[in-house]
Every structure is written in structure tokens, then in C-alpha cells.
Scaffold this motif. Sequence first.
Motif, PDB file in Angstrom:
ATOM      1  N   ASP A 116       0.721  -1.242   0.018  1.00 48.59           N
ATOM      2  CA  ASP A 116      -0.115  -0.104   0.111  1.00 48.59           C
ATOM      3  C   ASP A 116       1.039   1.308  -0.133  1.00 48.59           C
ATOM      4  O   ASP A 116       0.493   2.351  -0.718  1.00 48.59           O
ATOM      5  CB  ASP A 116      -0.911   0.040   1.193  1.00 48.59           C
ATOM      6  CG  ASP A 116      -2.058  -0.947   1.063  1.00 48.59           C
ATOM      7  OD1 ASP A 116      -2.264  -1.539  -0.065  1.00 48.59           O
ATOM      8  OD2 ASP A 116      -2.547  -1.325   2.056  1.00 48.59           O
ATOM      9  N   TYR A 117       1.842   1.245   0.773  1.00 49.88           N
ATOM     10  CA  TYR A 117       2.877   2.380   0.880  1.00 49.88           C
ATOM     11  C   TYR A 117       3.674   2.583  -0.453  1.00 49.88           C
ATOM     12  O   TYR A 117       3.430   3.819  -1.053  1.00 49.88           O
ATOM     13  CB  TYR A 117       3.963   2.157   1.740  1.00 49.88           C
ATOM     14  CG  TYR A 117       5.067   3.238   1.691  1.00 49.88           C
ATOM     15  CD1 TYR A 117       4.687   4.699   2.022  1.00 49.88           C
ATOM     16  CD2 TYR A 117       6.218   2.973   1.154  1.00 49.88           C
ATOM     17  CE1 TYR A 117       5.807   5.373   2.083  1.00 49.88           C
ATOM     18  CE2 TYR A 117       7.205   3.831   0.859  1.00 49.88           C
ATOM     19  CZ  TYR A 117       6.873   5.084   1.373  1.00 49.88           C
ATOM     20  OH  TYR A 117       8.052   6.123   1.251  1.00 49.88           O
ATOM     21  N   VAL A 118       3.906   1.471  -1.257  1.00 48.94           N
ATOM     22  CA  VAL A 118       4.952   1.724  -2.547  1.00 48.94           C
ATOM     23  C   VAL A 118       3.731   2.075  -3.667  1.00 48.94           C
ATOM     24  O   VAL A 118       3.953   3.053  -4.320  1.00 48.94           O
ATOM     25  CB  VAL A 118       5.449   0.381  -2.939  1.00 48.94           C
ATOM     26  CG1 VAL A 118       6.104   0.494  -4.239  1.00 48.94           C
ATOM     27  CG2 VAL A 118       6.700   0.203  -1.937  1.00 48.94           C
ATOM     28  N   TYR A 119       2.585   1.294  -3.847  1.00 50.52           N
ATOM     29  CA  TYR A 119       1.660   1.847  -4.892  1.00 50.52           C
ATOM     30  C   TYR A 119       0.909   2.836  -4.517  1.00 50.52           C
ATOM     31  O   TYR A 119       0.355   3.616  -5.453  1.00 50.52           O
ATOM     32  CB  TYR A 119       0.690   0.418  -5.011  1.00 50.52           C
ATOM     33  CG  TYR A 119       1.591  -0.572  -5.918  1.00 50.52           C
ATOM     34  CD1 TYR A 119       1.580  -0.445  -7.122  1.00 50.52           C
ATOM     35  CD2 TYR A 119       2.117  -1.810  -5.337  1.00 50.52           C
ATOM     36  CE1 TYR A 119       2.029  -1.450  -8.267  1.00 50.52           C
ATOM     37  CE2 TYR A 119       2.505  -2.855  -6.141  1.00 50.52           C
ATOM     38  CZ  TYR A 119       2.512  -2.679  -7.403  1.00 50.52           C
ATOM     39  OH  TYR A 119       3.064  -3.654  -8.282  1.00 50.52           O
ATOM     40  N   GLY A 120       0.798   3.369  -3.409  1.00 48.79           N
ATOM     41  CA  GLY A 120       0.238   4.638  -3.005  1.00 48.79           C
ATOM     42  C   GLY A 120       0.992   5.860  -2.669  1.00 48.79           C
ATOM     43  O   GLY A 120       1.345   6.406  -3.887  1.00 48.79           O
ATOM     44  N   VAL A 129       5.268   5.604 -12.690  1.00 40.00           N
ATOM     45  CA  VAL A 129       4.029   5.032 -12.888  1.00 40.00           C
ATOM     46  C   VAL A 129       4.717   3.581 -12.785  1.00 40.00           C
ATOM     47  O   VAL A 129       5.683   3.094 -13.365  1.00 40.00           O
ATOM     48  CB  VAL A 129       3.688   5.364 -14.385  1.00 40.00           C
ATOM     49  CG1 VAL A 129       2.610   4.316 -14.843  1.00 40.00           C
ATOM     50  CG2 VAL A 129       3.159   6.794 -14.254  1.00 40.00           C
ATOM     51  N   PRO A 130       3.912   2.425 -12.291  1.00 40.75           N
ATOM     52  CA  PRO A 130       4.140   1.047 -12.023  1.00 40.75           C
ATOM     53  C   PRO A 130       3.819   0.373 -13.687  1.00 40.75           C
ATOM     54  O   PRO A 130       2.996   0.822 -14.261  1.00 40.75           O
ATOM     55  CB  PRO A 130       3.390   0.712 -10.983  1.00 40.75           C
ATOM     56  CG  PRO A 130       2.033   1.481 -11.022  1.00 40.75           C
ATOM     57  CD  PRO A 130       2.642   2.852 -11.456  1.00 40.75           C
ATOM     58  N   GLU A 131       4.772  -0.574 -13.832  1.00 43.82           N
ATOM     59  CA  GLU A 131       4.268  -1.523 -15.026  1.00 43.82           C
ATOM     60  C   GLU A 131       3.413  -2.560 -14.154  1.00 43.82           C
ATOM     61  O   GLU A 131       3.038  -2.446 -13.164  1.00 43.82           O
ATOM     62  CB  GLU A 131       5.874  -2.035 -15.133  1.00 43.82           C
ATOM     63  CG  GLU A 131       5.736  -2.848 -16.670  1.00 43.82           C
ATOM     64  CD  GLU A 131       5.152  -2.096 -17.815  1.00 43.82           C
ATOM     65  OE1 GLU A 131       3.899  -2.324 -17.971  1.00 43.82           O
ATOM     66  OE2 GLU A 131       5.885  -1.273 -18.258  1.00 43.82           O
ATOM     67  N   GLN A 158       7.432   1.811 -15.361  1.00 45.53           N
ATOM     68  CA  GLN A 158       7.448   2.237 -16.561  1.00 45.53           C
ATOM     69  C   GLN A 158       8.599   3.246 -16.968  1.00 45.53           C
ATOM     70  O   GLN A 158       9.066   4.107 -16.338  1.00 45.53           O
ATOM     71  CB  GLN A 158       6.125   2.796 -17.249  1.00 45.53           C
ATOM     72  CG  GLN A 158       5.048   1.924 -16.975  1.00 45.53           C
ATOM     73  CD  GLN A 158       3.376   2.754 -17.554  1.00 45.53           C
ATOM     74  OE1 GLN A 158       3.769   3.679 -17.902  1.00 45.53           O
ATOM     75  NE2 GLN A 158       2.532   1.862 -17.384  1.00 45.53           N
ATOM     76  N   SER A 159       9.064   3.027 -18.180  1.00 44.48           N
ATOM     77  CA  SER A 159      10.230   3.725 -18.473  1.00 44.48           C
ATOM     78  C   SER A 159       9.854   5.175 -18.887  1.00 44.48           C
ATOM     79  O   SER A 159       8.854   5.567 -19.477  1.00 44.48           O
ATOM     80  CB  SER A 159      10.860   3.061 -19.725  1.00 44.48           C
ATOM     81  OG  SER A 159      10.966   1.753 -19.849  1.00 44.48           O
TER      82      SER A 159
END
Length: 159
Positions: A116-120, A129-131, A158-159
Amino acid sequence: METKIVTLAAFHVAGYRIEATVEEFEAGLRQNLYDKLIENKDEIKHRKNDQVLLMQLYPSHEDFNAKVDSFTHVLCYEVNVPEGMPPGMIIHHVPARSYVTCTHRGLESEIGDTYDYVYGQWLDDTGHVPECYDFEIWDERYQPDSVDNEIDIYVALQS
């Protein structure tokens, strides 16, 4: 929580794949696959080491929610050569990519707080932006039912 961005070269993994929600996976499927992987690890001829990886591959649609929707889980080992796997195992190619990485410390049942911390917060704060995938490394520090447990998490960017 300490995070850093790293770039990893492409690699291959070999292991067992299953489609499930987080709840289904944690309710017994994880342990069954883990036991099967450990039991058959010596049959993986080109296994790089004894670190188990949990690859989590997510659908790319915007309304996907990892807490309630099914997605692909692969319990696996990194391999030096992507061939000669035992029956029932898959080979998965992981492309060269940058990742945000951190270490979850504590009970495995509380790892959702780290995600939750990383993705939030971390993604919001940094603008990355996450892959559509991440993975965990379960090495000699992996003690899921202990407060001394440590799991390294890598979230693809994402690159």
C-alpha cells in the motif's frame, strides 16, 4: 520506509503459475505451490540459486484491484538457461527494467501495508508509474510467521 530505484538486466524464471485473488492465494494455494516448488527444485537443471521468487503479474486495465481481482502468481526460481524444466513448470521472461525496491520487515500477513505504501504514497510522491508486475524475493530471511521475517519487494516501473 527506505526505498531505492534499481535497474536489473533481463532474466528468466521457472516455476508454477496459478490464477487467483490475493485471498485465495494466501488461503492455501501459496503454501501448496511453495511446497511443490521446494520439492521439485533439484529437477530445475539451470537454477541460479535457492532464492524463491513470487512474481505477480497484473492485468493492464485501469479498474484492476489486486485485493479483489484474480491475477497471475508465479512461484519460481531464477534460471541461467530457460530450458529443460520439469513437466508442469513454466518459463517466464522478465525484461530489463527499473524497479523501486524496499524490504518488508515483519509478519508476511502484514505485507499488504508495504505494498500500500509503495503503490500509494511512494508513487504519488515521486510521480513514477508502475508497470503491470512486481516480485518478491524469499531468501534465508524468509520466515513468514515471524516478526523477524524480511522480504525484498521489487515493483516494476514504466520507462
